[in-house]
Structures are given as structure tokens and as C-alpha cells.
Design an enzyme around this catalytic site. Structure first.
Site, PDB file in Angstrom:
ATOM      1  N   GLY A   1       0.882  -1.170   0.000  1.00 37.71           N
ATOM      2  CA  GLY A   1       0.000   0.000   0.000  1.00 37.71           C
ATOM      3  C   GLY A   1       0.908   1.205   0.000  1.00 37.71           C
ATOM      4  O   GLY A   1       1.852   1.273  -0.782  1.00 37.71           O
ATOM      5  N   GLU A   2       0.677   2.119   0.897  1.00 37.28           N
ATOM      6  CA  GLU A   2       1.552   3.293   1.018  1.00 37.28           C
ATOM      7  C   GLU A   2       2.060   3.322   2.460  1.00 37.28           C
ATOM      8  O   GLU A   2       1.283   3.499   3.396  1.00 37.28           O
ATOM      9  CB  GLU A   2       0.750   4.546   0.656  1.00 37.28           C
ATOM     10  CG  GLU A   2       1.567   5.800   0.574  1.00 37.28           C
ATOM     11  CD  GLU A   2       2.721   5.709  -0.425  1.00 37.28           C
ATOM     12  OE1 GLU A   2       2.526   5.146  -1.518  1.00 37.28           O
ATOM     13  OE2 GLU A   2       3.826   6.173  -0.094  1.00 37.28           O
ATOM     14  N   SER A   3       3.362   3.147   2.609  1.00 34.76           N
ATOM     15  CA  SER A   3       3.901   2.966   3.960  1.00 34.76           C
ATOM     16  C   SER A   3       3.647   4.176   4.863  1.00 34.76           C
ATOM     17  O   SER A   3       3.383   4.017   6.056  1.00 34.76           O
ATOM     18  CB  SER A   3       5.391   2.626   3.911  1.00 34.76           C
ATOM     19  OG  SER A   3       6.102   3.583   3.187  1.00 34.76           O
TER      20      SER A   3
ATOM     21  N   HIS B   1       4.744  -7.979  -5.280  1.00 31.05           N
ATOM     22  CA  HIS B   1       3.383  -8.305  -4.805  1.00 31.05           C
ATOM     23  C   HIS B   1       2.983  -9.734  -5.157  1.00 31.05           C
ATOM     24  O   HIS B   1       2.315  -9.952  -6.177  1.00 31.05           O
ATOM     25  CB  HIS B   1       2.379  -7.331  -5.437  1.00 31.05           C
ATOM     26  CG  HIS B   1       2.429  -5.968  -4.856  1.00 31.05           C
ATOM     27  ND1 HIS B   1       1.654  -5.572  -3.799  1.00 31.05           N
ATOM     28  CD2 HIS B   1       3.195  -4.908  -5.177  1.00 31.05           C
ATOM     29  CE1 HIS B   1       1.925  -4.317  -3.489  1.00 31.05           C
ATOM     30  NE2 HIS B   1       2.867  -3.889  -4.320  1.00 31.05           N
TER      31      HIS B   1
ATOM     32  N   ARG C   1      13.095   3.198  -0.564  1.00 33.15           N
ATOM     33  CA  ARG C   1      11.743   3.278  -1.141  1.00 33.15           C
ATOM     34  C   ARG C   1      11.798   3.712  -2.607  1.00 33.15           C
ATOM     35  O   ARG C   1      12.724   4.405  -3.021  1.00 33.15           O
ATOM     36  CB  ARG C   1      10.898   4.309  -0.380  1.00 33.15           C
ATOM     37  CG  ARG C   1      10.578   3.888   1.023  1.00 33.15           C
ATOM     38  CD  ARG C   1       9.772   4.974   1.720  1.00 33.15           C
ATOM     39  NE  ARG C   1       8.470   5.166   1.128  1.00 33.15           N
ATOM     40  CZ  ARG C   1       7.702   6.225   1.361  1.00 33.15           C
ATOM     41  NH1 ARG C   1       8.112   7.187   2.146  1.00 33.15           N
ATOM     42  NH2 ARG C   1       6.519   6.317   0.795  1.00 33.15           N
TER      43      ARG C   1
ATOM     44  N   CYS D   1       6.121  -5.306   0.023  1.00 33.60           N
ATOM     45  CA  CYS D   1       6.247  -3.957  -0.519  1.00 33.60           C
ATOM     46  C   CYS D   1       6.217  -2.905   0.600  1.00 33.60           C
ATOM     47  O   CYS D   1       7.161  -2.812   1.363  1.00 33.60           O
ATOM     48  CB  CYS D   1       5.198  -3.746  -1.599  1.00 33.60           C
ATOM     49  SG  CYS D   1       5.709  -2.514  -2.785  1.00 33.60           S
TER      50      CYS D   1
ATOM     51  N   ILE E   1       5.274  -2.608  -7.975  1.00 31.83           N
ATOM     52  CA  ILE E   1       4.484  -1.369  -8.085  1.00 31.83           C
ATOM     53  C   ILE E   1       5.133  -0.314  -7.188  1.00 31.83           C
ATOM     54  O   ILE E   1       5.058  -0.407  -5.966  1.00 31.83           O
ATOM     55  CB  ILE E   1       3.015  -1.602  -7.659  1.00 31.83           C
ATOM     56  CG1 ILE E   1       2.385  -2.725  -8.486  1.00 31.83           C
ATOM     57  CG2 ILE E   1       2.204  -0.303  -7.806  1.00 31.83           C
ATOM     58  CD1 ILE E   1       1.013  -3.172  -8.000  1.00 31.83           C
ATOM     59  N   ARG E   2       5.768   0.654  -7.801  1.00 34.40           N
ATOM     60  CA  ARG E   2       6.526   1.682  -7.050  1.00 34.40           C
ATOM     61  C   ARG E   2       7.257   1.015  -5.870  1.00 34.40           C
ATOM     62  O   ARG E   2       7.147   1.415  -4.714  1.00 34.40           O
ATOM     63  CB  ARG E   2       5.590   2.800  -6.562  1.00 34.40           C
ATOM     64  CG  ARG E   2       4.930   3.543  -7.718  1.00 34.40           C
ATOM     65  CD  ARG E   2       4.199   4.782  -7.259  1.00 34.40           C
ATOM     66  NE  ARG E   2       5.141   5.749  -6.713  1.00 34.40           N
ATOM     67  CZ  ARG E   2       5.013   6.330  -5.526  1.00 34.40           C
ATOM     68  NH1 ARG E   2       4.000   6.050  -4.745  1.00 34.40           N
ATOM     69  NH2 ARG E   2       5.896   7.199  -5.117  1.00 34.40           N
TER      70      ARG E   2
ATOM     71  N   GLU F   1       0.694 -11.449  -3.981  1.00 32.19           N
ATOM     72  CA  GLU F   1      -0.767 -11.647  -3.892  1.00 32.19           C
ATOM     73  C   GLU F   1      -1.459 -11.316  -5.215  1.00 32.19           C
ATOM     74  O   GLU F   1      -2.634 -11.606  -5.379  1.00 32.19           O
ATOM     75  CB  GLU F   1      -1.342 -10.806  -2.734  1.00 32.19           C
ATOM     76  CG  GLU F   1      -1.545  -9.323  -3.003  1.00 32.19           C
ATOM     77  CD  GLU F   1      -0.251  -8.486  -2.967  1.00 32.19           C
ATOM     78  OE1 GLU F   1       0.837  -9.061  -2.870  1.00 32.19           O
ATOM     79  OE2 GLU F   1      -0.363  -7.244  -3.057  1.00 32.19           O
TER      80      GLU F   1
END
Ligand code: GLN
Length: 197
Positions: free
Chosen positions: A46-48, A165, A103, A77, A129-130, A167
């Protein structure tokens, strides 16, 4: 086996699905009092920075630190960023996995991409993803996969960190690897408990 997925932000459902497919009992975790009953925990991508904010608001961070010292945790991630002992240019979050993470380290042009990685001689598809990467690992940390010269999967005892990822693809190998770690850790805890009795 009961596995929690920290459900504050990010790819929660996909992890619950992957774990259930492999026969684990998977539950979303939002509060510290749910941790007690778990054999293992997943910190999803997600976004840490967002997850950190929500984690602090839910007063979860210290509990996650304690949990990850004792039981298996799998960070994917953003989850890897949260677990790392050191994050380049910012303060660490949970900080229990002995790796240094950078990151958004795959550059702007290739923010997201899919490639094959080799994990224990098995080729698996990996979605980035990023994504962060692991810049260096501490003593006793196993490097399990790289892309070029960048480490993207590593294991520090009962802690597993993945830059991509797993998943988001059908291949469940990384989850199988984690569930094996959970099984091993649960039987070790049981054995040491029996020794005490
Ligand atoms: N770039 C995100 C971060 O720094 C991680 C991206 C992800 O989890 N897919 O937190």
C-alpha cells in the site's frame, strides 16, 4: 493456522484470499487485541506513510514490534518498508527486520513492471508497483531473490520481506514459504513450552 492481515490500508483482500486458498484461517487485523490469537501476520503493500499514520492512530506499532520479535511476519512492498530496521532517508517504523530498505527505488519510468524472479531454483512472476528494494542485509539474513543486483526477497529468521506483490499473481509459492515458516515457528514454540512443563 491462524494468520492475520493488517487491515489499515492497501492490498488486504488479496492477501486474505491467497492465505485462505492455502488452507490457513486468515483474518483482517485492525486492533492490538486481535494479535494474541495469531500464529503469524502479514503486512500488506500500500503506502507505507499512510499505513504508518493509521498504525499510530490505532496504537498498533509497539504491539507489532513485540509480535514480530516472537512470531512470523511477512511484509510485502510497503509492509517490507514498515518491517525494516532502516529506511534510507527516513525514520524506521516497526524496525525489527535486519535489512536496509530504499523506497521507490526502481525509477520513475518503470514505476510498475512484471518480471520473473528465481526463488530457491523456482521461477515465479513478480509484480513491482513503485517498489522498494533491499539495499543491504544484516548477518544471518538470507537473500532469497534478486532483480539485477537488487535484493527483492529476504528472510531474517522468522521475518520475511518481499519488494514485489505475490498476492497479485496466481503463483502461491511465496505464501507457501511463509506458511512453512509459521508452521516451524509454532512447533518450536510448542516444543519449548513442553520442555518447561
Ligand atoms: N511506494 C510505496 C511506499 O513507499 C510502496 C508501494 C507498494 O506497496 N506497492 O510505501
Amino acid at each position: 493456522m491462524k494468520i492475520g492481515v493488517v487491515a489499515l490500508q492497501g492490498a488486504v483482500t488479496e492477501h486474505l484470499t491467497a492465505l485462505s486458498e492455502l488452507g490457513a484461517e486468515a483474518i483482517p487485523v485492525k486492533e492490538a487485541n486481535q494479535l494474541r490469537e495469531l500464529d503469524g501476520l502479514v503486512l500488506p503493500g500500500g503506502e507505507s506513510t499512510a499505513i504508518r499514520r493509521l498504525m499510530d492512530a490505532a496504537q498498533l506499532r509497539e504491539h507489532l514490534q513485540l509480535f514480530s520479535r516472537e512470531k512470523p511476519v511477512f511484509g510485502t512492498c510497503a509492509g517490507l518498508i514498515l518491517l525494516a530496521k532502516e529506511v534510507i532517508g527516513e525514520e524506521a517504523h516497526i524496525g525489527t527486520m535486519n535489512v536496509v530498505v530504499e523506497r521507490n527505488s526502481f525509477g520513475r519510468q518503470i514505476d510498475s513492471f512484471i518480471t520473473d524472479v528465481t526463488v530457491q531454483e523456482r521461477k515465479i512472476p513478480a509484480v513491482f508497483i513503485r517498489a522498494p528494494h533491499i539495499q543491504s542485509v544484516g548477518n544471518n539474513v538470507e537473500v532469497l531473490a534478486t532483480v539485477g543486483d537488487r535484493i527483492v526477497l529476504a528472510r531474517d529468521g522468522h521475518l520475511l520481506g518481499c519488494a514485489f506483490h505475490p498476492e497479485l499473481t496466481e503463483d502461491r509459492y511465496i505464501f507457501e514459504l511463509f506458511l512453512e515458516m509459521v508452521k516451524k515457528s509454532a512447533s518450536a514454540r510448542l516444543a519449548s513450552h513442553e520442555n518447561v512443563l
